[in-house]
Design a protein around this motif. Structure first.
Motif, PDB file in Angstrom:
ATOM      1  N   PRO A  33       0.830  -1.212   0.000  1.00 56.28           N
ATOM      2  CA  PRO A  33       0.000   0.000   0.000  1.00 56.28           C
ATOM      3  C   PRO A  33       0.863   1.260   0.000  1.00 56.28           C
ATOM      4  CG  PRO A  33       0.067  -0.950   2.190  1.00 56.28           C
ATOM      5  CD  PRO A  33       0.717  -1.942   1.273  1.00 56.28           C
ATOM      6  N   THR A  34       0.399   2.275  -0.709  1.00 61.98           N
ATOM      7  CA  THR A  34       1.131   3.536  -0.765  1.00 61.98           C
ATOM      8  C   THR A  34       0.731   4.439   0.397  1.00 61.98           C
ATOM      9  OG1 THR A  34      -0.561   4.657  -2.081  1.00 61.98           O
ATOM     10  CG2 THR A  34       1.132   3.399  -3.280  1.00 61.98           C
ATOM     11  N   ALA A  35       1.533   5.465   0.617  1.00 64.71           N
ATOM     12  CA  ALA A  35       1.230   6.432   1.677  1.00 64.71           C
ATOM     13  C   ALA A  35      -0.113   7.100   1.420  1.00 64.71           C
ATOM     14  CB  ALA A  35       2.339   7.467   1.770  1.00 64.71           C
ATOM     15  N   THR A  36      -0.419   7.354   0.158  1.00 64.50           N
ATOM     16  CA  THR A  36      -1.702   7.975  -0.197  1.00 64.50           C
ATOM     17  C   THR A  36      -2.867   7.054   0.161  1.00 64.50           C
ATOM     18  OG1 THR A  36      -0.682   9.207  -2.020  1.00 64.50           O
ATOM     19  CG2 THR A  36      -3.080   8.938  -2.074  1.00 64.50           C
ATOM     20  N   GLU A  37      -2.709   5.772  -0.133  1.00 56.98           N
ATOM     21  CA  GLU A  37      -3.764   4.807   0.211  1.00 56.98           C
ATOM     22  C   GLU A  37      -3.929   4.697   1.725  1.00 56.98           C
ATOM     23  OE1 GLU A  37      -3.310   1.832  -3.665  1.00 56.98           O
ATOM     24  OE2 GLU A  37      -2.169   1.443  -1.824  1.00 56.98           O
ATOM     25  N   MET A  38      -2.824   4.714   2.440  1.00 57.81           N
ATOM     26  CA  MET A  38      -2.889   4.633   3.897  1.00 57.81           C
ATOM     27  C   MET A  38      -3.504   5.894   4.496  1.00 57.81           C
ATOM     28  SD  MET A  38      -1.904   1.723   5.199  1.00 57.81           S
ATOM     29  CE  MET A  38      -3.116   1.224   3.963  1.00 57.81           C
ATOM     30  N   ALA A  39      -3.289   7.014   3.868  1.00 63.08           N
ATOM     31  CA  ALA A  39      -3.900   8.258   4.341  1.00 63.08           C
ATOM     32  C   ALA A  39      -5.420   8.180   4.210  1.00 63.08           C
ATOM     33  CB  ALA A  39      -3.356   9.442   3.550  1.00 63.08           C
ATOM     34  N   GLU A  40      -5.886   7.583   3.121  1.00 70.58           N
ATOM     35  CA  GLU A  40      -7.331   7.435   2.912  1.00 70.58           C
ATOM     36  C   GLU A  40      -7.940   6.485   3.934  1.00 70.58           C
ATOM     37  OE1 GLU A  40      -7.675   6.122  -1.076  1.00 70.58           O
ATOM     38  OE2 GLU A  40      -7.190   8.077  -1.973  1.00 70.58           O
ATOM     39  N   VAL A  41      -7.217   5.406   4.234  1.00 71.18           N
ATOM     40  CA  VAL A  41      -7.723   4.410   5.181  1.00 71.18           C
ATOM     41  C   VAL A  41      -7.742   4.949   6.607  1.00 71.18           C
ATOM     42  CG1 VAL A  41      -7.225   2.171   6.259  1.00 71.18           C
ATOM     43  CG2 VAL A  41      -7.076   2.430   3.776  1.00 71.18           C
ATOM     44  N   VAL A  49       1.503  10.624   7.295  1.00 71.64           N
ATOM     45  CA  VAL A  49       1.708   9.190   7.076  1.00 71.64           C
ATOM     46  C   VAL A  49       3.167   8.926   6.705  1.00 71.64           C
ATOM     47  CG1 VAL A  49       1.183   7.238   5.550  1.00 71.64           C
ATOM     48  CG2 VAL A  49      -0.671   8.643   6.470  1.00 71.64           C
ATOM     49  N   VAL A  50       3.734   9.773   5.868  1.00 72.97           N
ATOM     50  CA  VAL A  50       5.138   9.618   5.481  1.00 72.97           C
ATOM     51  C   VAL A  50       6.047   9.756   6.708  1.00 72.97           C
ATOM     52  CG1 VAL A  50       7.037  10.635   4.152  1.00 72.97           C
ATOM     53  CG2 VAL A  50       4.758  10.405   3.110  1.00 72.97           C
TER      54      VAL A  50
END
Length: 306
Positions: A33-41, A49-50
């Motif tokens: 999972p990318t940082a962007t995806e984790m931010a959404e979750v 997140v980074v």
């Protein structure tokens, strides 16, 4: 760089809930999972997140190579720790912490929180299974005993909240731990001066007058036996750092769960016995080591006292 000790790592994640949230979410997502995806979750900002990912890398819980590609991929140790955290939120110390914190939070968001109302509409962290009334009333009792809230016990076992104390507000704002790792090392023995007798290692207090074959009251562990159980848990926790690294997390977590229950004034014998046995089972996987055998022996001895 040497691995961060398990006890220190678990405590750190509890103090920084966003780190724990990101690790659990990354494990649940699987893949890369990318940082962007984790931010959404998680609902966190991408830049945050980074930053959190960099912290998890420093703790050895997230792969550094994938992070350069802006991905959040847990290491083997990170996945193992996340699995232990999930189990603890289901039936362990993290669950106890979350329920106590949820009740404490309700005193800040509701005028007069009642335990039965919190069962119907739980305001805290989502837990599976959902907190039941016994767990919530246990949290009221603990928080009142720690002078974090003022509350009144009603008929039928329900609790009526009055107000959050200054100490309670400090606990919320400072995210103080509500379940202390290795709490058994700081527990004082409180002897029960009421009429009691011993039955299979348990003390039965508050006896009612009536038929000689009928006993009413709360079943608890005898004071001296409880003191010995706490000491055994303390000695076992001291051995965790001597276990092979792959065994430290599950054994540490199981022992902390048992120590959390043993730290209360009147733990339920059945619950405490199950947790002590679970700690013995967890250490059984490392029974080929001196530390593993020592922990198993300590827990087996403790179980006979309950």
């Amino acid at each position: 760089m040497p691995a961060v000790p398990i006890a220190q790592l678990m405590d750190h994640l509890a103090q920084v809930p966003e780190l724990e949230q990101l690790l659990l979410s990354a494990r649940a997502a699987g893949g890369q999972p990318t940082a962007t995806e984790m931010a959404e979750v998680t609902g966190l900002d991408v830049d945050h997140v980074v930053d959190l990912t960099e912290q998890l890398i420093g703790l050895g819980l997230v792969e550094s190579e994938q992070s350069r590609a802006n991905e959040v991929v847990p290491t083997a140790r990170g996945r193992s720790l996340a699995a232990q955290l999930e189990r603890s939120y289901s039936d362990g110390a993290r669950r106890t912490e979350a329920i106590r914190r949820g009740v404490l939070e309700s005193f800040r968001t509701q005028r007069r929180p009642v335990s039965t109302g919190l069962v119907e509409q739980w305001p805290g962290r989502s837990l599976q299974p959902a907190p039941n009334h016994d767990e919530i009333t246990g949290a009221y009792e603990y928080l009142q005993g720690q002078q974090l809230i003022l509350a009144q016990k009603l008929g039928g076992g329900a609790w009526f909240g009055l107000e959050l104390t200054p100490a309670g507000r400090d606990a919320l704002e400072g995210r103080h731990r509500l379940v202390t790792p290795q709490a058994a090392t700081t527990i004082h023995d409180h002897s029960d001066h009421s009429q009691t007798f011993n039955q299979q290692g348990a003390t039965i207090g508050a006896l009612s007058v009536g038929d000689a074959n009928t006993v009413s009251g709360k079943v608890t562990v005898a004071a001296q036996s409880l003191k010995q159980v706490r000491q055994a848990l303390t000695e076992a926790l001291d051995q965790v750092g001597r276990l092979p690294v792959e065994h430290q997390v599950p054994v540490q977590e199981a022992l902390e769960d048992a120590a959390s229950v043993a730290s209360t004034d009147s733990p339920r014998p059945g619950a405490l016995r199950r947790l002590v046995q679970a700690a013995s089972d967890a250490a059984g996987s490392a029974v080929g080591t001196a530390a593993g055998q020592t922990i198993v022996n300590l827990m087996n001895s403790a179980a006979t006292l309950i």
